[in-house]
Design a protein around this motif. Sequence first.
Motif, short mmCIF file in Angstrom:
data_model
loop_
_atom_site.label_atom_id
_atom_site.label_comp_id
_atom_site.label_asym_id
_atom_site.label_seq_id
_atom_site.Cartn_x
_atom_site.Cartn_y
_atom_site.Cartn_z
N UNK A 138 13.80 -15.28 80.79
CA UNK A 138 13.34 -16.52 80.08
C UNK A 138 14.62 -17.62 80.30
N UNK A 139 15.54 -17.23 81.01
CA UNK A 139 16.59 -18.16 81.35
C UNK A 139 16.32 -18.83 82.65
N UNK A 140 16.58 -20.28 82.73
CA UNK A 140 16.09 -20.95 83.89
C UNK A 140 17.33 -20.48 85.06
N UNK A 141 17.26 -20.77 86.12
CA UNK A 141 18.15 -20.85 87.21
C UNK A 141 19.26 -21.76 87.11
N UNK A 142 20.72 -21.60 87.43
CA UNK A 142 21.65 -22.44 86.96
C UNK A 142 21.61 -23.59 87.45
N UNK A 143 21.06 -23.88 88.83
CA UNK A 143 20.89 -25.18 89.26
C UNK A 143 20.17 -26.33 88.14
N UNK A 215 23.14 -21.49 78.89
CA UNK A 215 23.24 -20.28 79.65
C UNK A 215 21.82 -20.18 80.77
N UNK A 216 22.21 -19.35 81.83
CA UNK A 216 21.25 -19.34 82.99
C UNK A 216 21.30 -18.29 83.48
N UNK A 217 20.61 -18.02 84.78
CA UNK A 217 20.64 -16.96 85.93
C UNK A 217 21.38 -17.64 87.09
N UNK A 218 22.42 -17.19 87.48
CA UNK A 218 23.28 -17.69 88.51
C UNK A 218 24.34 -16.48 89.24
#
Length: 316
Positions: A138-143, A215-218
């Motif tokens: 559910x987390x977005x990309x860090x960008x 918080x994000x994916x990166x």
Amino acid sequence: MTFTPRAPWADTPKPVRMAVAEALGSEIVGHADLHGGMSPGPAAGLRLADGRQVFVKAVSAEVRARNHAMVRQESAILDVLPASVPAPRRLATVENGPWIALVTTWATGTTEKVWTDASIAAVVHACRTAGEHSAPGTLPPVAERIFDFDGWARVLELGAGDDWEATFAGPAADLVAGWDRWTVGGALVHRDIRLDNTTVDAETGSAVLLDWAYAAAGAPWIDIAQLAADVVATGHALGQQSATDRAYRLLQALPPEASRFVVGLAGMWCIRAATIPDTVMPTISAWRRARSAALRPLVARLIDDLRASTRPAPSS
């Protein structure tokens, strides 16, 4: 850091306080107001009749809609973090009229005013632990959680403010270019590592990472790179040279993109200080300007290192 005075918990509307107690299943028998941060809403440690101590932060959308949205966002993020991530656990989120309140477990330890070698080691370990987890889907990309990373390019467009910017803004802009590609990854990233977003338990040498709204994916090195920047920008107990040396050593153990990330953070703070008015938080521009200035010696060294690594070897 205090950018805007926090309202005391006692001034939170009674229906909100009653709703928090009901959600926790225990009467609130005492509280201690906490200070600092970028929200005008109350933050407090609550003592409950059942013996628990918990943390609460609340804000009214009528006071600041952005902070209201961030509390709701963090509530959703805390629910999807794996239990092994060094983060507080959400106990309740209460919405009452324009108000929202998030209650979490109490994070043991203290939040220091400047970094020490012990707190750096503890937070590095916490960041590595978090980064070993895959980001929840559910987390977005860090960008989508990084803003104004074209700062050095925009400084050039506005015109260098001094000799340092005239010398380094161009190379810095070149190194940060394409950041949305080289920050990509599937690791869980906190994305807002600052000293005031941590607590460190001196007895166990462990740290808890607070305030997970970004918080994000990166890439898995992002949080330690941001930690390195904050060590310099916030300061070290042994002085500024020690802060810069500790940060440089941290970055030397990471991929080159981590150094580029720190260069980007300095540009972000520089352009934000120059272009965003202090209408909401009167001291935020001075804080950003000071952080960017503190990073200059490190940024200059990183630029030199990164350029040297791309120079062709001399022919024999």
